[in-house]
Structures are given as C-alpha cells and as structure tokens.
Design an enzyme around this catalytic site. Structure first.
Site, mmCIF file in Angstrom:
data_model
loop_
_atom_site.group_PDB
_atom_site.id
_atom_site.type_symbol
_atom_site.label_atom_id
_atom_site.label_comp_id
_atom_site.label_asym_id
_atom_site.label_seq_id
_atom_site.Cartn_x
_atom_site.Cartn_y
_atom_site.Cartn_z
ATOM 1 N N GLY A 48 34.759 32.194 -1.269
ATOM 2 C CA GLY A 48 35.308 30.884 -0.955
ATOM 3 C C GLY A 48 36.068 30.769 0.352
ATOM 4 O O GLY A 48 36.081 29.717 0.967
ATOM 5 N N GLU A 106 43.061 33.070 1.307
ATOM 6 C CA GLU A 106 42.463 32.450 0.124
ATOM 7 C C GLU A 106 42.036 31.028 0.429
ATOM 8 O O GLU A 106 42.696 30.334 1.209
ATOM 9 C CB GLU A 106 43.500 32.388 -1.005
ATOM 10 C CG GLU A 106 43.477 33.549 -1.954
ATOM 11 C CD GLU A 106 42.417 33.422 -3.032
ATOM 12 O OE1 GLU A 106 41.328 32.857 -2.784
ATOM 13 O OE2 GLU A 106 42.662 33.905 -4.138
ATOM 14 N N ASP A 107 40.965 30.578 -0.219
ATOM 15 C CA ASP A 107 40.569 29.178 -0.094
ATOM 16 C C ASP A 107 41.540 28.293 -0.866
ATOM 17 O O ASP A 107 42.023 27.295 -0.360
ATOM 18 C CB ASP A 107 39.119 28.954 -0.553
ATOM 19 C CG ASP A 107 38.813 29.478 -1.955
ATOM 20 O OD1 ASP A 107 39.674 30.143 -2.566
ATOM 21 O OD2 ASP A 107 37.692 29.242 -2.435
ATOM 22 N N ASP A 138 45.360 28.555 -7.320
ATOM 23 C CA ASP A 138 45.344 27.701 -8.499
ATOM 24 C C ASP A 138 46.356 28.257 -9.510
ATOM 25 O O ASP A 138 47.558 28.067 -9.345
ATOM 26 C CB ASP A 138 43.903 27.690 -9.037
ATOM 27 C CG ASP A 138 43.632 26.626 -10.075
ATOM 28 O OD1 ASP A 138 44.579 26.124 -10.695
ATOM 29 O OD2 ASP A 138 42.449 26.296 -10.279
ATOM 30 N N LYS A 178 47.557 24.547 -5.228
ATOM 31 C CA LYS A 178 47.662 23.632 -6.373
ATOM 32 C C LYS A 178 48.838 24.079 -7.249
ATOM 33 O O LYS A 178 48.644 24.687 -8.294
ATOM 34 C CB LYS A 178 46.388 23.719 -7.224
ATOM 35 C CG LYS A 178 45.317 22.754 -6.910
ATOM 36 C CD LYS A 178 44.279 22.801 -8.043
ATOM 37 C CE LYS A 178 42.997 22.173 -7.606
ATOM 38 N NZ LYS A 178 41.974 22.260 -8.662
ATOM 39 N N VAL A 223 37.783 20.537 -6.405
ATOM 40 C CA VAL A 223 37.382 20.288 -5.016
ATOM 41 C C VAL A 223 36.315 21.279 -4.556
ATOM 42 O O VAL A 223 36.250 22.417 -5.039
ATOM 43 C CB VAL A 223 38.595 20.341 -4.055
ATOM 44 C CG1 VAL A 223 39.562 19.212 -4.354
ATOM 45 C CG2 VAL A 223 39.306 21.681 -4.118
ATOM 46 N N ARG A 237 29.373 24.680 -0.509
ATOM 47 C CA ARG A 237 30.192 25.441 0.445
ATOM 48 C C ARG A 237 30.019 24.923 1.871
ATOM 49 O O ARG A 237 30.921 25.031 2.684
ATOM 50 C CB ARG A 237 29.808 26.922 0.422
ATOM 51 C CG ARG A 237 30.164 27.648 -0.846
ATOM 52 C CD ARG A 237 29.951 29.153 -0.666
ATOM 53 N NE ARG A 237 29.948 29.865 -1.932
ATOM 54 C CZ ARG A 237 31.028 30.234 -2.605
ATOM 55 N NH1 ARG A 237 32.213 29.935 -2.137
ATOM 56 N NH2 ARG A 237 30.930 30.887 -3.743
#
Length: 187
Positions: A47, A102-103, A106, A134, A161, A173
């Site tokens: 990601g 990191e993308d 969470d 998030k 998302v 992607r």
C-alpha cells in the site's frame, strides 16, 4: 480508467493536495535528520509504495530504502487485527534511525508489531510517516522508539478509502487521488 473512477463515491484528497503534503512531510524529515543521521526508510508493502516513492524523491538527505510486507486486510475492508509478515529486511538497521512509511494507520496493530520488529533488529529510533491516520479506529496505541516522531499526512475520517497505492482486493492502487469506495463495490 473511467470505470475505476465511477466506483468512487467522493474524492477526499486530490493528486495536487497529496503532492503538496508529501513535499511538506519530506521537508520536515530532511530538517529533523541531518546527513550524519541519515535514516533508513522502510515502506510497508504494498500500500505505501507510491507514497514512499514520492516521499523519497523529495527528501534532501542520503537515505537507504527497504520494504517489509505486512498484511492485515486480506480481501476485506476491516483489519483482521493479526498482521502477517512475509518479507524480511535486506538493509541492516542496527544502530540506525528508521522511518516506517505506511499508507494508513488504522487500528495500530500492524504498526505496533512492525515497531517491535524493528526494535528487535536494533534500530536506535523508529519514527512513523503515514499518509493517512484514522485515530477513531485506533485499538493499539503504538510506542515509537528512541527519538522517534510521528509524521502524519492527513487525518482520515472513518471511510474505506482507496487510491494512491491503497487497494480493495488489489484494485484501485493506480488512482492518482484518495477516494471513498462506493459500498456496492465491496459488499
């Protein structure tokens, strides 16, 4: 590509907004670390690959780059909470400053495991640079190592998302922006 765009409910961050923010993050990192403290950037595959590529092109320091592969979503939209690692580092991080790229952060489970992994490899500090954060979904409050810092691109509302490297079932992607996937596309 038109069919991909039609699956997006709304665009949260445009290509230009992302580009601007990535440049700011790279500038912060370049200021925080001197050439003597050149960090190792470790991208969390898959990601973060687009974010990592854009970030490293804007960092004005000699840096090393490597990847780890961590998977916590599979083909779903909720983190399993139990990340699997399937790619080990090639760069020796012992005694070095590491920035995990990191993308999205969470629940914090994957990040917490990755930080512990890098600490066990002897990293002198571990920072995190996440495109999206998030905090409303956080279950694990990760601890950075040494003088580690948390660099955050954008605070993300609690939507599923995709785009700019982030996927659903390995698709989307390649979208140049971050958008909310229509629920009918993943239910």
């Amino acid at each position: 590509m038109a069919s991909l765009h039609s699956h997006i409910e709304t665009v949260l961050w445009t290509k230009d907004e992302i580009s601007c923010r990535v440049t700011e993050l790279a500038s912060e990192i370049s200021t925080d670390f001197g050439a003597a403290d050149s960090p190792v950037l470790v991208g969390v595959a898959t990601g973060a690959f687009i974010f990592l590529a854009d970030l490293v092109r804007n960092i004005q320091l000699p840096i090393s780059v490597d990847f780890v592969r961590a998977e916590s979503y599979g083909c779903g939209t909720l983190s399993s909470g139990v990340p699997k690692f399937s790619l080990d580092l090639k760069v020796d991080v012992k005694g070095k400053h590491v920035i995990l790229v990191e993308d999205i952060v969470d629940t914090g489970n994957t990040l917490s495991c990755l930080i512990a992994y890098l600490e066990s490899k002897g990293a002198s500090s571990v920072s995190v640079c996440a495109l999206l954060d998030k905090p409303t979904r956080r279950k694990v409050h990760f601890q950075l190592v040494g003088e580690g810092k948390f660099y955050r691109g954008f605070e993300c509302p609690d939507y599923f998302v995709v785009g700019y490297g982030m996927d659903f079932a390995e698709l989307y992607r390649n979208l140049p922006y971050v958008g909310v996937l229509k629920p009918e596309c993943y239910k």
